[in-house]
Design an enzyme around this catalytic site. Structure first.
Site, PDB file in Angstrom:
ATOM      1  NE  ARG A  90      -3.339  -0.027   2.949  1.00  0.00           N
ATOM      2  CZ  ARG A  90      -3.698  -0.437   4.249  1.00  0.00           C
ATOM      3  NH1 ARG A  90      -3.520   0.342   5.135  1.00  0.00           N
ATOM      4  NH2 ARG A  90      -4.279  -1.409   4.174  1.00  0.00           N
ATOM      5  CG  HIS A 135      -0.986  -2.954   4.279  1.00  0.00           C
ATOM      6  ND1 HIS A 135      -1.214  -4.105   3.708  1.00  0.00           N
ATOM      7  CD2 HIS A 135      -1.681  -3.147   5.313  1.00  0.00           C
ATOM      8  CE1 HIS A 135      -2.276  -4.946   4.148  1.00  0.00           C
ATOM      9  NE2 HIS A 135      -2.496  -4.147   5.268  1.00  0.00           N
ATOM     10  CG  ASP A 142      -5.257  -6.464   4.965  1.00  0.00           C
ATOM     11  OD1 ASP A 142      -4.435  -6.563   5.846  1.00  0.00           O
ATOM     12  OD2 ASP A 142      -5.760  -4.984   4.733  1.00  0.00           O
ATOM     13  CD  GLU A 200      -7.042  -4.679  10.727  1.00  0.00           C
ATOM     14  OE1 GLU A 200      -7.468  -3.446  10.698  1.00  0.00           O
ATOM     15  OE2 GLU A 200      -6.166  -4.920   9.923  1.00  0.00           O
ATOM     16  CG  HIS A 203      -3.092  -6.776   9.544  1.00  0.00           C
ATOM     17  ND1 HIS A 203      -3.194  -5.493   8.866  1.00  0.00           N
ATOM     18  CD2 HIS A 203      -1.916  -6.919  10.126  1.00  0.00           C
ATOM     19  CE1 HIS A 203      -2.063  -5.207   9.051  1.00  0.00           C
ATOM     20  NE2 HIS A 203      -1.155  -5.868   9.812  1.00  0.00           N
TER      21      HIS A 203
END
Length: 221
Positions: A90, A135, A142, A200, A203
């Site tokens: 990301r 990320h 994810d 999460e 993740h």
């Protein structure tokens, strides 16, 4: 005329792709059967709009991460299962977009779907939004598990990117099958070198990641 057409095609391919930084790979080049659905390329995410920095639905990670994911995929395939990745590398540009959105308190377009029980002003404090993301170091993903033949996702008890306690990996108010599905995901990812994030279930970060202090900002394309 033929050489002009060839030059045009080569130029088009060059425009469509990019040279990744050393140490990064496209997942499709390492494990082509892994499925991808980058939610941040489109409107189906907690912001409700495409996220800056995501130009194509293409999965990028550090090369060691890609190789570790291939091991996960190969083992799951023996059970006719596989991985589906919602987010991989990301860019920092995208993280900045998240932060900017989180500070606009009255922008709650996707609240009922993604954070119905959480006050948006508390997203930073609760750890759902941060000015830096693992990320962006390239070794965090994810993901979930799917049936290879149908592409159907295993029921994990809460949707991807749902901000709430039902997404915590220790959440107990699940059916027996949902618990088994989460346990399978946690077990196989840990086995192949990934550590989870407690809030999460989807993740994971590669242990011993190659760029532990570097946050990259090249686009996803």
């Amino acid at each position: 005329m033929k050489w002009i057409l060839t030059l045009f095609l080569l130029t088009s391919l060059a425009i469509q792709s990019q040279k990744l930084p050393k140490g990064f790979s496209y997942i499709k080049d390492v494990s082509p059967t892994i499925q991808g659905e980058l939610r941040y390329c489109h409107n189906n995410n907690f912001m409700g709009v495409p996220v800056n920095g995501y130009e194509e639905n293409i999965l990028i990670v550090t090369t060691p991460t890609a190789k570790a994911l291939k091991k996960v995929q190969d083992e799951l395939a023996t059970r006719k299962l596989g991985l589906k990745i919602y987010d991989a590398y990301r860019p920092q540009t995208a993280v900045n977009h998240f932060v900017k959105w989180a500070r606009v308190i009255n922008d709650t377009l996707m609240k009922q779907q993604y954070y119905p029980e959480v006050n948006k002003r508390h997203l930073f404090k609760l750890g759902y939004i941060s000015s830096k993301s693992g990320h962006s170091r390239g070794s965090t993903v994810d993901l979930t598990i799917i049936h290879l033949e149908t592409g159907e996702e295993l029921d994990m008890g809460s949707p991807y990117d749902f901000f709430g306690v039902s997404s915590h990996i220790t959440y107990e108010n699940l059916t027996e099958q949902q618990k088994k599905n989460r346990q399978l995901l946690q077990k196989i990812m840990r086995k192949h070198g990934f550590r989870p994030y407690s809030k999460e279930w989807w993740h994971f970060t590669l242990r011993g990641e190659p760029f532990p202090k570097t946050f990259f900002d090249f686009p996803v394309k």
